[in-house]
Design an enzyme around this catalytic site. Structure first.
Site, short mmCIF file in Angstrom:
data_model
loop_
_atom_site.label_atom_id
_atom_site.label_comp_id
_atom_site.label_asym_id
_atom_site.label_seq_id
_atom_site.Cartn_x
_atom_site.Cartn_y
_atom_site.Cartn_z
N HIS A 312 0.85 -1.19 0.00
CA HIS A 312 0.00 0.00 0.00
C HIS A 312 0.88 1.23 0.00
CE1 HIS A 312 -3.07 2.89 1.20
NE2 HIS A 312 -3.93 2.00 0.76
N ASP A 369 -7.92 -5.12 0.24
CA ASP A 369 -8.44 -5.98 -0.82
C ASP A 369 -8.12 -7.46 -0.62
OD1 ASP A 369 -9.65 -3.92 -2.26
OD2 ASP A 369 -7.72 -3.33 -3.10
N1 ACO Z 1 4.12 -7.85 -4.62
C1 ACO Z 1 5.46 -7.88 -4.77
N2 ACO Z 1 6.24 -6.77 -4.69
C2 ACO Z 1 5.64 -5.60 -4.45
C3 ACO Z 1 4.24 -5.51 -4.27
C4 ACO Z 1 3.47 -6.70 -4.36
N3 ACO Z 1 2.14 -6.67 -4.20
N4 ACO Z 1 3.91 -4.22 -4.06
C5 ACO Z 1 5.06 -3.53 -4.10
N5 ACO Z 1 6.11 -4.35 -4.34
C6 ACO Z 1 7.53 -3.99 -4.37
C7 ACO Z 1 7.90 -3.29 -5.66
O1 ACO Z 1 8.31 -4.18 -6.66
C8 ACO Z 1 9.02 -2.38 -5.19
O2 ACO Z 1 10.17 -3.17 -5.06
P1 ACO Z 1 11.64 -2.49 -5.33
O3 ACO Z 1 11.81 -1.44 -4.26
O4 ACO Z 1 12.60 -3.62 -5.20
O5 ACO Z 1 11.59 -1.91 -6.71
C9 ACO Z 1 8.58 -1.96 -3.78
O6 ACO Z 1 7.75 -3.05 -3.34
C10 ACO Z 1 7.80 -0.66 -3.72
O7 ACO Z 1 6.73 -0.73 -4.67
P2 ACO Z 1 6.09 0.54 -5.36
O8 ACO Z 1 5.37 0.10 -6.59
O9 ACO Z 1 7.12 1.61 -5.51
O10 ACO Z 1 5.06 1.03 -4.25
P3 ACO Z 1 3.83 1.98 -4.49
O11 ACO Z 1 3.58 2.66 -3.21
O12 ACO Z 1 4.07 2.85 -5.69
O13 ACO Z 1 2.62 0.99 -4.87
C11 ACO Z 1 0.80 -0.48 -4.68
C12 ACO Z 1 1.64 0.62 -3.98
C13 ACO Z 1 0.36 0.00 -6.06
C14 ACO Z 1 -0.46 -0.72 -3.83
C15 ACO Z 1 1.64 -1.78 -4.79
O14 ACO Z 1 2.01 -2.23 -3.49
C16 ACO Z 1 0.90 -2.89 -5.55
O15 ACO Z 1 0.97 -2.92 -6.78
N6 ACO Z 1 0.20 -3.80 -4.81
C17 ACO Z 1 -0.59 -4.86 -5.46
C18 ACO Z 1 -1.93 -4.28 -5.96
C19 ACO Z 1 -2.89 -3.98 -4.83
O16 ACO Z 1 -3.10 -4.77 -3.92
N7 ACO Z 1 -3.52 -2.77 -4.92
C20 ACO Z 1 -4.52 -2.34 -3.94
C21 ACO Z 1 -3.98 -1.26 -3.03
S1 ACO Z 1 -5.18 -0.82 -1.82
C22 ACO Z 1 -6.23 0.12 -2.66
O17 ACO Z 1 -5.95 0.80 -3.58
C23 ACO Z 1 -7.61 0.11 -2.24
#
Ligand code: ACO
Length: 429
Positions: A312, A369
């Site tokens: 998140h 979620d």
């Molecule tokens: N699985 C594996 N790795 C992940 C995940 C995941 N679900 N989420 C983030 N990461 C990793 C990224 O690859 C990144 O790794 P790195 O630093 O080695 O490059 C690091 O964690 C940071 O990720 P970002 O994408 O920079 O984080 P951001 O804050 O931009 O994204 C997000 C947040 C979009 C929610 C992300 O965690 C994600 O895609 N999660 C899965 C989708 C999801 O569950 N969305 C619902 C969110 S809640 C809502 O909107 C109601």
């Protein structure tokens, strides 16, 4: 607004130029540097893709402490609200700033019933969509269509117009959501009933059929109230920001909320609840339930796969909504006397995530979620409706954010800047 406390100035120095920028603090101690004069005074802008460090407003509505896993609406803890309130109380709280008393609750409930019908011409819109059209697409289109049926209330400076718009939107969006589901499965639509309250009415519109005289189960009504409360607001998230971006141009409320619905649909945002179930099903079918392989896939830099429902932007600890949703899912299944192999798999996956340093070091925990979809599934709500459920819950938050923006003297049309990196001026000769 409760106001902010001035903490003095921060100094920004670049080469020979220094400027002072005011620093202030909100009621829960969050600090901000006010950079509104930055470009005028230095010619520079800030660079912040995804607005990770950018505050766009001061707000009285929702407080999140992502490190401690705290979420409060208007000061009330999410757990307490989910335990003690109906969804319409929380909607009232978000929109009006205070919980309703008994009379206000009853009057609001009557108003919501009063506005629950869709114009008959709108009902026919559903006939024109292809079979299996996604309910989120229909929902967004229906909400923007409301502006063609109720254009007379455009003047949003009149409180009565606002009250009408708000109740209409909350009530009709729920009706449109149920109609979109009936359309997607080819069943006749079911009209709302005056005798049923907000959540019961929705369940009846979803599950009553001419061959199944559905009786609303109080367990399901309670679960739905809780789920919608968990979804009700989350301050300046992507969809709320989209609503405000569109509203900031002067576009009407229905158009703004319709845009928010589209933003919520994406798999990185509200659409994740549908994708969680699809991912769990795929782990079951294609990976033989082997969560270790899935974890390795998510960690691999070569693979874009992410574990849906994990991570998140704001929460760097366990999402408090996920805790409530997890317990609720177990409660609903227990009360129904059933089990779900996908819930067992989800818990196994969660344990593997929590035990792995890749996720811990990045602050990646289950988000809302991860477990809400499993609860909807236990309630027989189909997978393609999960994000629609999220949208029904989120409407009061979007409306509250929109109202606050309307009254905020600092509010301006949203217009980020960029650093151009393309070719410098060139000629065609
Ligand atoms: N699985 C594996 N790795 C992940 C995940 C995941 N679900 N989420 C983030 N990461 C990793 C990224 O690859 C990144 O790794 P790195 O630093 O080695 O490059 C690091 O964690 C940071 O990720 P970002 O994408 O920079 O984080 P951001 O804050 O931009 O994204 C997000 C947040 C979009 C929610 C992300 O965690 C994600 O895609 N999660 C899965 C989708 C999801 O569950 N969305 C619902 C969110 S809640 C809502 O909107 C109601």
């Amino acid at each position: 607004m409760s106001g902010t406390k001035n903490l003095g100035n921060a100094k920004l120095t670049f080469n020979d130029t220094s400027i002072e920028l005011p620093v202030f603090e909100g009621s829960e101690g969050e600090k901000a540097v006010d950079i509104r004069t930055l470009r005028k005074e230095t010619g520079m802008i800030t660079y912040d893709p995804g607005f990770v460090n950018t505050g766009c407003c001061k707000s009285d509505i929702t407080f999140i402490d992502g490190e401690q896993g705290v979420l409060r609406y208007r000061g009330y803890d999410i757990n307490e609200l989910a335990e003690k309130c109906e969804f319409i109380d929380v909607a009232y709280l978000l929109v009006h700033g205070a919980l309703p008393n008994k009379e206000q609750h009853d009057a609001f409930s009557v108003q919501l019933n009063h506005h629950s019908l869709l114009h008959e011409d709108m009902r026919h819109f559903f006939d024109a969509y292809p079979e299996h059209a996604h309910p989120m697409a229909m929902l967004s289109a229906m909400v923007v269509s409301l502006s063609t049926f109720y254009p007379e209330l455009e003047d949003v400076s009149i409180q009565e117009n606002i009250d009408y718009k708000v109740t209409r939107l909350l009530s009709k969006l729920r009706t449109a959501a149920a109609f979109s589901y009936k359309k997607s499965i080819g069943h006749p639509i079911v009209y709302p009933k005056r005798t049923l309250k907000y959540c019961e009415n929705f369940l009846n519109m979803m599950f009553w059929t001419p061959v199944n005289d559905y009786q609303v189960d109080p367990v399901m009504t309670k679960a739905l109230n809780k789920l919608l409360i968990l979804h009700a607001d989350h301050e300046q998230n992507c969809s709320a920001s989209v609503v405000k971006m569109v509203a900031g141009t002067g576009a009407n409320l229905y158009a703004s909320i319709s845009a928010g619905i589209c933003a919520l649909w994406g798999p990185l945002h509200g659409g994740a609840n549908q994708h969680v179930i699809e991912m769990l099903q795929s782990i079951m079918n294609n990976y033989n339930g082997d969560v270790k392989r899935v974890i390795e896939r998510a960690k691999s830099k070569e693979n874009p796969f992410r574990i849906m429902g994990v991570g998140h932007r704001v929460y760097k600890s366990y999402d408090p909504r996920a805790k409530v949703a997890k317990q609720m899912c177990k409660d609903v299944l227990a009360k129904l006397g059933t089990s779900d192999a996908l819930l067992d798999l989800a818990q196994e996956l969660e344990e593997a995530v929590l035990a792995d340093d890749y996720f811990a070091s990045r602050g990646l925990y289950p988000n809302i979620d991860f477990y809400t979809g499993l609860t909807y599934r236990a309630m027989d709500i189909p997978t393609n409706m999960f994000t629609v459920m999220f949208a029904i819950g989120r409407v009061p938050g979007w409306i509250a954010q929109w109202l606050e923006m309307r009254d905020d003297p600092d509010s301006r049309i949203g217009r980020p800047r960029q650093i151009y990196t393309g070719p410098v001026h060139r000629s065609m000769n």
